[in-house]
Design an enzyme around this catalytic site. Sequence first.
Site, PDB file in Angstrom:
ATOM      1  N   THR A 123     -55.324 126.351 -32.592  1.00 34.12           N
ATOM      2  CA  THR A 123     -54.719 127.506 -33.376  1.00 34.12           C
ATOM      3  C   THR A 123     -55.118 126.291 -34.509  1.00 34.12           C
ATOM      4  OG1 THR A 123     -53.280 127.506 -31.740  1.00 34.12           O
ATOM      5  CG2 THR A 123     -52.643 127.926 -34.227  1.00 34.12           C
ATOM      6  N   ARG A 166     -62.465 121.386 -25.386  1.00 32.62           N
ATOM      7  CA  ARG A 166     -63.397 121.262 -23.714  1.00 32.62           C
ATOM      8  C   ARG A 166     -64.252 122.466 -23.531  1.00 32.62           C
ATOM      9  NH1 ARG A 166     -57.049 122.153 -21.738  1.00 32.62           N
ATOM     10  NH2 ARG A 166     -56.577 123.286 -23.458  1.00 32.62           N
ATOM     11  N   LYS A 180     -47.724 114.502 -34.024  1.00 28.30           N
ATOM     12  CA  LYS A 180     -45.901 114.293 -33.781  1.00 28.30           C
ATOM     13  C   LYS A 180     -45.864 113.977 -32.852  1.00 28.30           C
ATOM     14  CE  LYS A 180     -45.322 119.105 -32.484  1.00 28.30           C
ATOM     15  NZ  LYS A 180     -45.103 119.835 -33.450  1.00 28.30           N
ATOM     16  N   GLY A 187     -44.896 120.795 -40.385  1.00 32.19           N
ATOM     17  CA  GLY A 187     -46.104 122.338 -40.501  1.00 32.19           C
ATOM     18  C   GLY A 187     -46.913 122.130 -42.051  1.00 32.19           C
ATOM     19  N   ILE A 242     -45.165 122.190 -45.021  1.00 34.17           N
ATOM     20  CA  ILE A 242     -44.512 121.190 -46.188  1.00 34.17           C
ATOM     21  C   ILE A 242     -45.185 119.620 -46.219  1.00 34.17           C
ATOM     22  CG2 ILE A 242     -41.573 120.881 -46.119  1.00 34.17           C
ATOM     23  CD1 ILE A 242     -41.057 122.908 -44.109  1.00 34.17           C
ATOM     24  N   GLY A 300     -44.711 134.950 -29.054  1.00 35.69           N
ATOM     25  CA  GLY A 300     -45.592 133.947 -29.918  1.00 35.69           C
ATOM     26  C   GLY A 300     -44.902 132.662 -30.137  1.00 35.69           C
ATOM     27  N   LYS A 319     -40.712 114.610 -34.148  1.00 31.07           N
ATOM     28  CA  LYS A 319     -40.258 115.030 -35.856  1.00 31.07           C
ATOM     29  C   LYS A 319     -39.470 113.440 -36.970  1.00 31.07           C
ATOM     30  CE  LYS A 319     -42.263 119.097 -34.938  1.00 31.07           C
ATOM     31  NZ  LYS A 319     -41.924 120.870 -35.218  1.00 31.07           N
TER      32      LYS A 319
HETATM   33  N1  LIG Z   1     -49.749 125.044 -33.669  1.00 31.12           N
HETATM   34  C1  LIG Z   1     -49.271 124.811 -34.490  1.00 31.12           C
HETATM   35  O1  LIG Z   1     -48.417 125.832 -35.031  1.00 31.12           O
HETATM   36  C2  LIG Z   1     -49.296 123.114 -34.650  1.00 31.12           C
HETATM   37  C3  LIG Z   1     -48.054 122.580 -36.144  1.00 31.12           C
HETATM   38  C4  LIG Z   1     -47.714 121.937 -36.642  1.00 31.12           C
HETATM   39  C5  LIG Z   1     -49.101 120.420 -35.471  1.00 31.12           C
HETATM   40  N2  LIG Z   1     -49.496 120.952 -34.138  1.00 31.12           N
HETATM   41  C6  LIG Z   1     -50.204 119.627 -34.207  1.00 31.12           C
HETATM   42  O2  LIG Z   1     -51.478 120.266 -33.700  1.00 31.12           O
HETATM   43  C7  LIG Z   1     -52.261 120.156 -32.706  1.00 31.12           C
HETATM   44  C8  LIG Z   1     -53.050 121.038 -32.105  1.00 31.12           C
HETATM   45  O3  LIG Z   1     -51.954 122.523 -31.981  1.00 31.12           O
HETATM   46  P1  LIG Z   1     -52.985 123.601 -31.808  1.00 31.12           P
HETATM   47  O4  LIG Z   1     -51.724 124.562 -31.016  1.00 31.12           O
HETATM   48  O5  LIG Z   1     -54.210 123.614 -32.997  1.00 31.12           O
HETATM   49  O6  LIG Z   1     -53.226 122.997 -30.213  1.00 31.12           O
HETATM   50  P2  LIG Z   1     -54.387 123.971 -29.411  1.00 31.12           P
HETATM   51  O7  LIG Z   1     -54.086 125.733 -29.937  1.00 31.12           O
HETATM   52  O8  LIG Z   1     -54.316 124.154 -27.581  1.00 31.12           O
HETATM   53  O9  LIG Z   1     -55.746 123.432 -29.501  1.00 31.12           O
HETATM   54  C9  LIG Z   1     -55.933 122.204 -28.942  1.00 31.12           C
HETATM   55  C10 LIG Z   1     -57.664 122.447 -28.580  1.00 31.12           C
HETATM   56  O10 LIG Z   1     -57.965 120.914 -28.072  1.00 31.12           O
HETATM   57  C11 LIG Z   1     -58.485 120.954 -26.835  1.00 31.12           C
HETATM   58  N3  LIG Z   1     -59.185 120.261 -26.046  1.00 31.12           N
HETATM   59  C12 LIG Z   1     -57.888 120.190 -24.943  1.00 31.12           C
HETATM   60  N4  LIG Z   1     -58.742 118.941 -24.290  1.00 31.12           N
HETATM   61  C13 LIG Z   1     -59.303 118.512 -24.961  1.00 31.12           C
HETATM   62  C14 LIG Z   1     -60.027 117.626 -24.324  1.00 31.12           C
HETATM   63  N5  LIG Z   1     -60.091 116.754 -22.991  1.00 31.12           N
HETATM   64  N6  LIG Z   1     -61.258 117.747 -25.175  1.00 31.12           N
HETATM   65  C15 LIG Z   1     -61.682 118.092 -25.727  1.00 31.12           C
HETATM   66  N7  LIG Z   1     -60.799 119.485 -26.620  1.00 31.12           N
HETATM   67  C16 LIG Z   1     -60.083 119.247 -25.666  1.00 31.12           C
HETATM   68  C17 LIG Z   1     -58.932 122.990 -27.122  1.00 31.12           C
HETATM   69  O11 LIG Z   1     -60.349 122.681 -26.579  1.00 31.12           O
HETATM   70  P3  LIG Z   1     -60.301 124.230 -25.701  1.00 31.12           P
HETATM   71  O12 LIG Z   1     -60.175 125.310 -27.249  1.00 31.12           O
HETATM   72  O13 LIG Z   1     -62.272 124.508 -25.356  1.00 31.12           O
HETATM   73  O14 LIG Z   1     -59.512 124.504 -24.867  1.00 31.12           O
HETATM   74  C18 LIG Z   1     -58.395 123.084 -27.577  1.00 31.12           C
HETATM   75  O15 LIG Z   1     -59.370 123.514 -28.808  1.00 31.12           O
HETATM   76  C19 LIG Z   1     -51.230 119.951 -31.170  1.00 31.12           C
HETATM   77  O16 LIG Z   1     -50.620 118.279 -31.394  1.00 31.12           O
HETATM   78  C20 LIG Z   1     -50.006 119.830 -32.366  1.00 31.12           C
HETATM   79  O17 LIG Z   1     -48.759 119.297 -31.881  1.00 31.12           O
HETATM   80  C21 LIG Z   1     -50.088 121.830 -34.122  1.00 31.12           C
END
Ligand SMILES: NC(=O)c1ccc[n+]([C@@H]2O[C@H](COP(=O)([O-])OP(=O)(O)OC[C@H]3O[C@@H](n4cnc5c(N)ncnc54)[C@H](OP(=O)(O)O)[C@@H]3O)[C@@H](O)[C@H]2O)c1
Length: 437
Positions: free
Chosen positions: A14, A46, A107, A136, A138, A188, A206
């Site tokens: 994401t 992955r 985080k 996020g 902010i 979601g 946080k």
């Molecule tokens: N989503 C939000 O709104 C949000 C807000 C603030 C902070 N965050 C932080 O941002 C970070 C990412 O969140 P996200 O929501 O983007 O997560 P996500 O959509 O689940 O994406 C995670 C990514 O990491 C990859 N991944 C997982 N295991 C891996 C490995 N062993 N080797 C290489 N790549 C690997 C996955 O690969 P595949 O795609 O191939 O499965 C995927 O592309 C997290 O720390 C989260 O706490 C997210």
Amino acid sequence: MAEPLRLGVAGLGTVGMSVVRMLRGHADALAAQLGRSVQVVAVSAREKGRDRGLPLDGVSWHADPVALAGGDGIDVFVELIGGATGVARESVRAALSAGKAVVTANKALLAAEGVALARLAERHDGQLAFEAAVGGGIPIIKTLREALAGNRLSRLYGILNGTCNFILTRMEEGEPYGAALQEAQRLGYAEADPSFDVDGLDTAHKLAILTSVAFGTEIARDAVFVEGISGVEPEDLVAAEELGYRIKLLGVAQRTDSGIEQRVHPAMVPRDCDIARVAGVTNAVAVEGNFIGSLMLSGPGAGGDATASAVVGDIIDLARGVKVPPLGRPAASLEPYRQARMQTHEGGYYVRLKVRDRPGAFAAIARRMADAGISLDSIVQRNRPFGSAPRHETGLAQPVTIVTHATTEQAVRGALKTIEAEGEIFGKPRMIRIEAL
Ligand SMILES: NC(=O)c1ccc[n+]([C@@H]2O[C@H](COP(=O)([O-])OP(=O)(O)OC[C@H]3O[C@@H](n4cnc5c(N)ncnc54)[C@H](OP(=O)(O)O)[C@@H]3O)[C@@H](O)[C@H]2O)c1
């Protein structure tokens, strides 16, 4: 034009793909702004074959993010995998050990070992940027660490979890907790297993990071008092409304004479204050400082694009050569965290009881509160029976709400324990802290 800034992005989910899209979409504008281009030269995720909605031709693929992080081909490692352990942790450590700059939204990792990572960055002349880890989109980390750095801050409080705020907002509109949670999942906003959000742990992570940056202390994630929202019932929201409050899940860090309080819990906040008006998935952080007075930032606390906005802001700082200590001061001069015990917390309390309908019960409860030195603002026997009262209690349980003047957590807990033990009430008393704002 100066040398391009070469990025390795690990995690193309994401947030990762929003970052790639933003950097591509704004490539020319960024190059003009910075006098150098910013290029994603390498990525890791992955599943190599997954359609991610954008072509990644010409970008080198790394199955192993740790090797990407420590390799020579990048200047900045952007970690967007997530998790406090495993490859996210190992790759961040590898990049910092190699003297690279790291940008992360993680985080969980920062809350668990942000100080050790800051030390690692200093030791190897690397950098660690994590604006996206809290709130996020902010810009609260930069605000605390840079814009407000001249203030002595006394308290910060915030709505740091959009899922919880969404649920509480829907409950205010009359939905029960379970239905509001299901709606959050359908939209979601909440995970299939929502416990990390609704139990307050995400907010606690946080808050622990914010406390460190705001007060110059080491991160103390395990010292956060945490209570989630699952015990909040519709009648509490109705009572809050009648009393002139709203209920929010707040993360609060506050200086006290005995140390710093870090607490996450549902709180009643005056209905006309800024934070009470923050609705739905929006996040907000308010800060109180000796020269700034009070200020509040609010906005989107999650979502790919909002979070990417913060990640790219950090990347731009690095492209400009901005260098600041990750936690606002050199790791060696962070003060040990001195914890104020929750029992000494002072404030007003709202208490809800199902009192046995028998002579003297009401007076006995008021007496127990007085015995504990608690002064009551109001004690109200409510006409409406609680919907959740079991059938055998119907007609026997009188709903009573109590609002106290400022007192201590210890006094309220002590009084409620006695009242419960004396058998004047059905079930457990419910209490919600009132935040003085
Ligand atoms: N989503 C939000 O709104 C949000 C807000 C603030 C902070 N965050 C932080 O941002 C970070 C990412 O969140 P996200 O929501 O983007 O997560 P996500 O959509 O689940 O994406 C995670 C990514 O990491 C990859 N991944 C997982 N295991 C891996 C490995 N062993 N080797 C290489 N790549 C690997 C996955 O690969 P595949 O795609 O191939 O499965 C995927 O592309 C997290 O720390 C989260 O706490 C997210």
